[in-house]
Design a protein around this motif. Structure first.
Motif, PDB file in Angstrom:
ATOM      1  N   LYS A  82      24.869  -9.384  41.194  1.00 52.63           N
ATOM      2  CA  LYS A  82      25.906 -10.135  40.463  1.00 52.63           C
ATOM      3  C   LYS A  82      25.800 -11.646  40.667  1.00 52.63           C
ATOM      4  CE  LYS A  82      28.023  -6.430  39.062  1.00 52.63           C
ATOM      5  NZ  LYS A  82      27.321  -5.778  38.008  1.00 52.63           N
ATOM      6  N   LYS A  83      25.069 -12.079  41.683  1.00 52.97           N
ATOM      7  CA  LYS A  83      24.984 -13.502  41.991  1.00 52.97           C
ATOM      8  C   LYS A  83      23.808 -14.196  41.309  1.00 52.97           C
ATOM      9  CE  LYS A  83      27.215 -13.028  46.471  1.00 52.97           C
ATOM     10  NZ  LYS A  83      27.075 -13.276  47.906  1.00 52.97           N
ATOM     11  N   LEU A  84      23.064 -13.471  40.497  1.00 52.30           N
ATOM     12  CA  LEU A  84      21.947 -14.058  39.767  1.00 52.30           C
ATOM     13  C   LEU A  84      22.255 -14.093  38.278  1.00 52.30           C
ATOM     14  CD1 LEU A  84      18.782 -12.409  41.371  1.00 52.30           C
ATOM     15  CD2 LEU A  84      19.615 -14.722  41.717  1.00 52.30           C
ATOM     16  N   PRO A  92      22.105 -24.622  41.598  1.00 49.64           N
ATOM     17  CA  PRO A  92      21.137 -23.913  42.443  1.00 49.64           C
ATOM     18  C   PRO A  92      20.284 -22.964  41.598  1.00 49.64           C
ATOM     19  CG  PRO A  92      23.336 -23.010  42.735  1.00 49.64           C
ATOM     20  CD  PRO A  92      23.473 -24.183  41.827  1.00 49.64           C
ATOM     21  N   VAL A  93      18.987 -23.216  41.580  1.00 47.84           N
ATOM     22  CA  VAL A  93      18.091 -22.507  40.682  1.00 47.84           C
ATOM     23  C   VAL A  93      16.914 -21.928  41.466  1.00 47.84           C
ATOM     24  CG1 VAL A  93      16.679 -22.745  38.611  1.00 47.84           C
ATOM     25  CG2 VAL A  93      18.718 -24.103  38.841  1.00 47.84           C
ATOM     26  N   ALA A  94      16.428 -20.790  40.981  1.00 46.13           N
ATOM     27  CA  ALA A  94      15.232 -20.163  41.523  1.00 46.13           C
ATOM     28  C   ALA A  94      14.306 -19.834  40.364  1.00 46.13           C
ATOM     29  CB  ALA A  94      15.581 -18.893  42.287  1.00 46.13           C
ATOM     30  N   MET A  95      13.034 -19.645  40.685  1.00 46.14           N
ATOM     31  CA  MET A  95      12.094 -19.237  39.650  1.00 46.14           C
ATOM     32  C   MET A  95      11.474 -17.899  40.049  1.00 46.14           C
ATOM     33  SD  MET A  95       8.977 -21.871  40.149  1.00 46.14           S
ATOM     34  CE  MET A  95       8.420 -22.372  41.757  1.00 46.14           C
ATOM     35  N   ILE A  96      11.296 -17.068  39.052  1.00 47.28           N
ATOM     36  CA  ILE A  96      10.623 -15.785  39.235  1.00 47.28           C
ATOM     37  C   ILE A  96       9.351 -15.869  38.401  1.00 47.28           C
ATOM     38  CG2 ILE A  96      10.728 -13.302  38.822  1.00 47.28           C
ATOM     39  CD1 ILE A  96      13.765 -13.511  39.164  1.00 47.28           C
ATOM     40  N   SER A  97       8.222 -15.640  39.049  1.00 46.42           N
ATOM     41  CA  SER A  97       6.955 -15.790  38.338  1.00 46.42           C
ATOM     42  C   SER A  97       6.038 -14.621  38.642  1.00 46.42           C
ATOM     43  CB  SER A  97       6.279 -17.106  38.735  1.00 46.42           C
ATOM     44  OG  SER A  97       6.068 -17.142  40.131  1.00 46.42           O
ATOM     45  N   VAL A 115      16.254 -18.642  37.044  1.00 51.76           N
ATOM     46  CA  VAL A 115      17.502 -17.951  37.342  1.00 51.76           C
ATOM     47  C   VAL A 115      18.401 -18.865  38.156  1.00 51.76           C
ATOM     48  CG1 VAL A 115      17.445 -15.429  37.362  1.00 51.76           C
ATOM     49  CG2 VAL A 115      16.033 -16.639  38.916  1.00 51.76           C
ATOM     50  N   GLN A 116      19.673 -18.801  37.830  1.00 48.23           N
ATOM     51  CA  GLN A 116      20.661 -19.528  38.616  1.00 48.23           C
ATOM     52  C   GLN A 116      21.210 -18.570  39.667  1.00 48.23           C
ATOM     53  OE1 GLN A 116      23.909 -21.088  36.321  1.00 48.23           O
ATOM     54  NE2 GLN A 116      23.420 -23.158  36.984  1.00 48.23           N
ATOM     55  N   HIS A 117      21.339 -19.044  40.893  1.00 47.72           N
ATOM     56  CA  HIS A 117      21.866 -18.182  41.955  1.00 47.72           C
ATOM     57  C   HIS A 117      23.117 -18.818  42.539  1.00 47.72           C
ATOM     58  CE1 HIS A 117      20.259 -20.759  45.215  1.00 47.72           C
ATOM     59  NE2 HIS A 117      19.245 -20.944  44.370  1.00 47.72           N
ATOM     60  N   SER A 131      15.211 -31.364  41.246  1.00 44.88           N
ATOM     61  CA  SER A 131      14.644 -32.675  40.935  1.00 44.88           C
ATOM     62  C   SER A 131      13.121 -32.625  40.880  1.00 44.88           C
ATOM     63  CB  SER A 131      15.103 -33.703  41.968  1.00 44.88           C
ATOM     64  OG  SER A 131      14.691 -33.301  43.270  1.00 44.88           O
ATOM     65  N   VAL A 132      12.506 -31.844  41.767  1.00 43.78           N
ATOM     66  CA  VAL A 132      11.041 -31.750  41.782  1.00 43.78           C
ATOM     67  C   VAL A 132      10.561 -30.956  40.562  1.00 43.78           C
ATOM     68  CG1 VAL A 132       9.036 -30.970  43.079  1.00 43.78           C
ATOM     69  CG2 VAL A 132      10.992 -31.931  44.296  1.00 43.78           C
ATOM     70  N   LEU A 133      11.237 -29.837  40.255  1.00 46.77           N
ATOM     71  CA  LEU A 133      10.841 -29.068  39.074  1.00 46.77           C
ATOM     72  C   LEU A 133      11.052 -29.875  37.799  1.00 46.77           C
ATOM     73  CD1 LEU A 133       9.687 -26.460  37.943  1.00 46.77           C
ATOM     74  CD2 LEU A 133      11.997 -25.556  37.840  1.00 46.77           C
ATOM     75  N   ASN A 134      12.116 -30.669  37.742  1.00 44.72           N
ATOM     76  CA  ASN A 134      12.329 -31.531  36.573  1.00 44.72           C
ATOM     77  C   ASN A 134      11.193 -32.535  36.428  1.00 44.72           C
ATOM     78  OD1 ASN A 134      14.575 -30.682  35.104  1.00 44.72           O
ATOM     79  ND2 ASN A 134      15.974 -31.557  36.602  1.00 44.72           N
ATOM     80  N   ALA A 135      10.678 -33.041  37.533  1.00 48.10           N
ATOM     81  CA  ALA A 135       9.545 -33.968  37.478  1.00 48.10           C
ATOM     82  C   ALA A 135       8.309 -33.273  36.926  1.00 48.10           C
ATOM     83  CB  ALA A 135       9.261 -34.534  38.863  1.00 48.10           C
TER      84      ALA A 135
END
Length: 156
Positions: free
Chosen positions: A104-106, A76-81, A24-26, A54-58
């Protein structure tokens, strides 16, 4: 640095060992909004983690299966798991979508379920699916209907 190694291992575990993983983009979430979203997701059995792209892309670059997720990591990205059971899966996806749409911000970008990559349309379709128990009930009903019809005809 040790912090980067820790984040790499955390993101690797989240991506590879959770059945459900959404990106998700926040946009300008304040602390209070983050607390509310995390609390609501925790109640459902899911976690939200703000990530360093950068770390998640790695992590994604090292994964053969999930390399198609790399273009989703922008801004700016978040992950929901979550590691939800199979029978609760469609309900959880639907509830997560409701939380995201309420805020609305997600913006849900994509994700994965088990080893299948999902785009936004796939996630929305999956949220509309009935749960496993309901599908099994429908199948049993379809299979037993002809037998009940034959018994009814024989009784006449």
């Amino acid at each position: 640095p040790l912090h980067t190694v820790y984040l790499f291992n955390l993101y690797y575990e989240q991506l590879h060992f959770n059945r459900l993983f959404f990106i998700v983009q926040h946009n300008n979430l304040n602390v209070q909004e983050q607390i509310i979203i995390r609390r609501d997701l925790k109640y459902l059995g899911a976690d939200m983690t703000m990530i360093r792209g950068s770390v998640l892309n790695a992590v994604i670059r090292q994964s053969v299966i999930y390399q198609n997720l790399a273009p989703l990591i922008v801004g700016p990205v978040a992950m929901i798991s979550s590691n939800v059971s199979e029978e609760n899966n469609p309900k959880l996806v639907s509830d997560i979508l409701n939380i995201i749409n309420k805020q609305k911000k997600l913006l849900l970008i994509g994700g994965k379920l088990d080893s299948s990559l999902l785009n936004l349309e796939d996630i929305e379709r999956m949220a509309k699916l009935p749960n496993k128990k309901q599908l099994q009930t429908e199948i049993v009903g379809l299979l037993s209907a002809p037998a009940a019809r034959i018994i009814e005809i024989l009784n006449r």
